[in-house]
Write a protein that holds these residues in place. Structure first.
Motif, PDB file in Angstrom:
ATOM      1  N   THR A  77       0.858  -1.188   0.000  1.00 41.52           N
ATOM      2  CA  THR A  77       0.000   0.000   0.000  1.00 41.52           C
ATOM      3  C   THR A  77       0.892   1.234   0.000  1.00 41.52           C
ATOM      4  O   THR A  77       1.851   1.318   0.770  1.00 41.52           O
ATOM      5  N   ILE A  78       0.565   2.162  -0.894  1.00 38.77           N
ATOM      6  CA  ILE A  78       1.314   3.418  -1.020  1.00 38.77           C
ATOM      7  C   ILE A  78       0.400   4.565  -0.605  1.00 38.77           C
ATOM      8  O   ILE A  78      -0.718   4.684  -1.111  1.00 38.77           O
ATOM      9  N   VAL A  79       0.858   5.395   0.310  1.00 42.56           N
ATOM     10  CA  VAL A  79       0.088   6.583   0.682  1.00 42.56           C
ATOM     11  C   VAL A  79       0.278   7.626  -0.413  1.00 42.56           C
ATOM     12  O   VAL A  79       1.414   7.935  -0.801  1.00 42.56           O
ATOM     13  N   CYS A  80      -0.833   8.161  -0.923  1.00 40.48           N
ATOM     14  CA  CYS A  80      -0.803   9.107  -2.033  1.00 40.48           C
ATOM     15  C   CYS A  80      -1.425  10.434  -1.622  1.00 40.48           C
ATOM     16  O   CYS A  80      -2.180  10.512  -0.654  1.00 40.48           O
ATOM     17  N   LYS A  81      -1.113  11.457  -2.387  1.00 38.79           N
ATOM     18  CA  LYS A  81      -1.619  12.795  -2.102  1.00 38.79           C
ATOM     19  C   LYS A  81      -1.951  13.498  -3.412  1.00 38.79           C
ATOM     20  O   LYS A  81      -1.139  13.503  -4.343  1.00 38.79           O
ATOM     21  N   ASP A  82      -3.154  14.074  -3.497  1.00 34.86           N
ATOM     22  CA  ASP A  82      -3.529  14.890  -4.648  1.00 34.86           C
ATOM     23  C   ASP A  82      -2.912  16.276  -4.479  1.00 34.86           C
ATOM     24  O   ASP A  82      -3.216  16.981  -3.517  1.00 34.86           O
ATOM     25  N   MET A  83      -2.060  16.664  -5.411  1.00 38.84           N
ATOM     26  CA  MET A  83      -1.420  17.975  -5.346  1.00 38.84           C
ATOM     27  C   MET A  83      -2.296  19.013  -6.038  1.00 38.84           C
ATOM     28  O   MET A  83      -3.080  18.683  -6.932  1.00 38.84           O
ATOM     29  N   PRO A  84      -2.194  20.294  -5.648  1.00 44.03           N
ATOM     30  CA  PRO A  84      -2.994  21.334  -6.295  1.00 44.03           C
ATOM     31  C   PRO A  84      -2.708  21.425  -7.784  1.00 44.03           C
ATOM     32  O   PRO A  84      -1.588  21.136  -8.241  1.00 44.03           O
ATOM     33  N   VAL A  85      -3.711  21.815  -8.544  1.00 41.52           N
ATOM     34  CA  VAL A  85      -3.539  21.987  -9.985  1.00 41.52           C
ATOM     35  C   VAL A  85      -2.495  23.070 -10.240  1.00 41.52           C
ATOM     36  O   VAL A  85      -2.512  24.134  -9.625  1.00 41.52           O
ATOM     37  N   GLY A  86      -1.558  22.773 -11.134  1.00 43.71           N
ATOM     38  CA  GLY A  86      -0.495  23.722 -11.434  1.00 43.71           C
ATOM     39  C   GLY A  86       0.780  23.478 -10.660  1.00 43.71           C
ATOM     40  O   GLY A  86       1.826  24.045 -10.981  1.00 43.71           O
ATOM     41  N   GLU A  87       0.732  22.652  -9.622  1.00 46.34           N
ATOM     42  CA  GLU A  87       1.921  22.318  -8.834  1.00 46.34           C
ATOM     43  C   GLU A  87       2.868  21.451  -9.659  1.00 46.34           C
ATOM     44  O   GLU A  87       2.452  20.538 -10.378  1.00 46.34           O
ATOM     45  N   ASP A  88       4.159  21.726  -9.584  1.00 46.35           N
ATOM     46  CA  ASP A  88       5.155  20.931 -10.290  1.00 46.35           C
ATOM     47  C   ASP A  88       5.355  19.604  -9.557  1.00 46.35           C
ATOM     48  O   ASP A  88       5.867  19.573  -8.444  1.00 46.35           O
ATOM     49  N   VAL A  89       4.926  18.511 -10.182  1.00 40.11           N
ATOM     50  CA  VAL A  89       5.036  17.187  -9.546  1.00 40.11           C
ATOM     51  C   VAL A  89       6.155  16.355 -10.165  1.00 40.11           C
ATOM     52  O   VAL A  89       6.259  15.156  -9.886  1.00 40.11           O
ATOM     53  N   SER A  90       6.987  16.993 -10.990  1.00 36.86           N
ATOM     54  CA  SER A  90       8.007  16.232 -11.709  1.00 36.86           C
ATOM     55  C   SER A  90       9.101  15.684 -10.796  1.00 36.86           C
ATOM     56  O   SER A  90       9.879  14.829 -11.214  1.00 36.86           O
ATOM     57  N   ARG A  91       9.184  16.143  -9.551  1.00 36.96           N
ATOM     58  CA  ARG A  91      10.206  15.619  -8.635  1.00 36.96           C
ATOM     59  C   ARG A  91       9.676  14.492  -7.757  1.00 36.96           C
ATOM     60  O   ARG A  91      10.377  14.003  -6.884  1.00 36.96           O
ATOM     61  N   PHE A  92       8.420  14.077  -7.994  1.00 31.76           N
ATOM     62  CA  PHE A  92       7.803  13.013  -7.203  1.00 31.76           C
ATOM     63  C   PHE A  92       7.535  11.782  -8.068  1.00 31.76           C
ATOM     64  O   PHE A  92       7.654  11.827  -9.294  1.00 31.76           O
ATOM     65  N   GLY A  93       7.147  10.697  -7.408  1.00 34.09           N
ATOM     66  CA  GLY A  93       6.581   9.559  -8.118  1.00 34.09           C
ATOM     67  C   GLY A  93       5.107   9.831  -8.369  1.00 34.09           C
ATOM     68  O   GLY A  93       4.365  10.120  -7.426  1.00 34.09           O
ATOM     69  N   VAL A  94       4.679   9.786  -9.619  1.00 33.70           N
ATOM     70  CA  VAL A  94       3.302  10.120  -9.988  1.00 33.70           C
ATOM     71  C   VAL A  94       2.542   8.816 -10.257  1.00 33.70           C
ATOM     72  O   VAL A  94       3.029   7.941 -10.982  1.00 33.70           O
ATOM     73  N   VAL A  95       1.367   8.691  -9.656  1.00 33.83           N
ATOM     74  CA  VAL A  95       0.598   7.457  -9.774  1.00 33.83           C
ATOM     75  C   VAL A  95      -0.778   7.743 -10.375  1.00 33.83           C
ATOM     76  O   VAL A  95      -1.276   8.863 -10.336  1.00 33.83           O
ATOM     77  N   ARG A  96      -1.359   6.680 -10.912  1.00 37.80           N
ATOM     78  CA  ARG A  96      -2.755   6.736 -11.357  1.00 37.80           C
ATOM     79  C   ARG A  96      -3.443   5.476 -10.866  1.00 37.80           C
ATOM     80  O   ARG A  96      -2.911   4.372 -11.010  1.00 37.80           O
ATOM     81  N   MET A  97      -4.626   5.628 -10.258  1.00 40.66           N
ATOM     82  CA  MET A  97      -5.357   4.511  -9.676  1.00 40.66           C
ATOM     83  C   MET A  97      -6.658   4.273 -10.429  1.00 40.66           C
ATOM     84  O   MET A  97      -7.223   5.204 -11.011  1.00 40.66           O
ATOM     85  N   ASN A  98      -7.148   3.018 -10.375  1.00 42.96           N
ATOM     86  CA  ASN A  98      -8.463   2.724 -10.941  1.00 42.96           C
ATOM     87  C   ASN A  98      -9.543   2.999  -9.898  1.00 42.96           C
ATOM     88  O   ASN A  98      -9.257   3.499  -8.808  1.00 42.96           O
ATOM     89  N   GLU A  99     -10.792   2.637 -10.232  1.00 39.86           N
ATOM     90  CA  GLU A  99     -11.902   2.958  -9.333  1.00 39.86           C
ATOM     91  C   GLU A  99     -11.829   2.207  -8.005  1.00 39.86           C
ATOM     92  O   GLU A  99     -12.437   2.606  -7.010  1.00 39.86           O
ATOM     93  N   ASP A 100     -11.046   1.128  -7.962  1.00 40.26           N
ATOM     94  CA  ASP A 100     -10.893   0.355  -6.731  1.00 40.26           C
ATOM     95  C   ASP A 100      -9.654   0.788  -5.945  1.00 40.26           C
ATOM     96  O   ASP A 100      -9.259   0.125  -4.986  1.00 40.26           O
TER      97      ASP A 100
END
Length: 371
Positions: free
Chosen positions: A147-170
């Protein structure tokens, strides 16, 4: 709690400029009275995790000194406790840690000798409050492998220095990209993971056999289609301090009453306490919306700033929108604005420092006492 903790605190980052020249990022002062690693340690203690290992490497002296007594975080126990692991030369390995997975593999005996069924892995350079029990319950409910704890960053925030994830509906992670040039999502990994201890041992041993060293790229990303990896979204305050701009912004957040109240309310964040007198405000001092730590002496105007322990501010000075780290001497008639002043600096009288529209790191080499 049926988990042990591992805090990864050995990394270095050039984006911190001179601030990481003499300390690990996990040892950076935060909010007037904390070090960054205090947040992960306090979260472990408040979640009733009794056994925690801190893996250090880069510029570890200041961090090791801070961790020299475990009593501040209530780890001074007969059972469990706080363990600090530095890289060591052995008969079969003379390398420093070559990555996060290698750091854990080199201390795999700690995992093998433990009996807790789960491991909570956390980065040492993040500022947040969290009950790890909730994530463990979620992990068990989802029957997840990781399990990975994730955080939604504000729109426009530079996320290129993080690991970026995408999850399905589950909430299962279907895409994980480390430090992407162009991010397809604003959901990032917060650097907090839960995994079964025996499975972690198996994965680390396989990584070592294949000469792989990084936990994110060589375990999380590599196994994302083979293992059940789920994301747990946190809604509370979270910040990573691995750049000068994010470090400055995180400290400035502590000038907001709601952030100070959030971190001072139960469960509290604990830190090593120095035996220092309270701050002294002499005639001529004028302080607005600032945090002044113990041992400071103020003789001038301070506005929207944070002064850490034992800072001295001379007469007719102006300090505005700045962070003054520990044991800084500021001479008379000095103007500081939009700056971070490195600890134990001496700023001579009649000097001017300004970051303009950005943030300037002030790193002077002046001798304080000249015969």
């Amino acid at each position: 709690m049926k988990a042990l903790g591992i805090i990864l605190a050995g990394g270095n980052n050039s984006k911190m400029q001179e601030l990481s020249n003499k300390r690990a990022i996990a040892a950076m002062p935060i909010g007037g009275s904390y070090r960054c690693i205090d947040f992960a340690l306090s979260n472990m203690s408040n979640s009733h995790i009794q056994k925690v290992a801190v893996l250090t490497q880069y510029n570890a002296r200041s961090l090791n000194e801070h961790l020299s007594s475990s009593k501040w975080w209530d780890f001074g126990r007969k059972q469990g406790g706080l363990y600090v692991f530095n890289p060591t030369v052995t008969s079969d390995n003379a390398w420093w840690y070559r990555g996060t997975a290698d750091a854990m593999y080199r201390n795999i005996d700690f995992l093998k000798r433990s009996h807790e069924p789960y491991v909570i892995i956390a980065a040492g350079d993040c500022v947040y409050k969290m009950d790890y029990n909730r994530i463990l319950e979620y992990h068990i409910e989802k029957k997840a492998d990781i399990t990975i704890v994730c955080k939604d960053m504000p729109v426009g925030e530079d996320v290129s220095r993080f690991g970026v994830v995408r999850m399905n509906e589950d909430s299962r992670i279907v895409e994980f990209e480390e430090k992407p040039m162009v991010a397809q999502s604003n959901t990032i990994s917060a650097g907090i993971y839960i995994i079964r201890r025996r499975q972690l041992i198996e994965m680390l041993e396989r990584c070592a056999e294949e000469n792989r060293h990084d936990f994110v790229t060589d375990i999380l990303i590599r196994y994302k289609n083979m293992k059940r990896i789920y994301g747990y979204k946190m809604e509370e305050y979270w910040s990573n301090i691995a750049t000068v701009e994010s470090y400055y912004r995180t400290n400035m957040d502590f000038l907001r009453p709601e952030v100070r109240k959030y971190f001072s309310n139960e469960p509290k964040i604990y830190s090593k306490v120095d035996d220092l007198p309270p701050a002294k405000y002499n005639v001529g001092s004028e302080v607005h919306n600032s945090l002044i730590s113990s041992g400071c002496i103020i003789n001038s105007k301070v506005e929207n700033s944070i002064l850490f322990k034992k800072a001295f501010v001379g007469k007719n000075c102006v300090i505005k929108n700045s962070i003054i780290l520990n044991d800084v001497y500021i001479g008379d008639n000095t103007h500081i604005e939009n700056c971070i002043v490195e600890s134990r600096d001496t700023l001579r009288a009649n000097t001017y420092f300004s970051g303009g529209d950005g943030i300037k790191v002030v790193y002077e080499h002046n001798e304080r006492y000249v015969i």
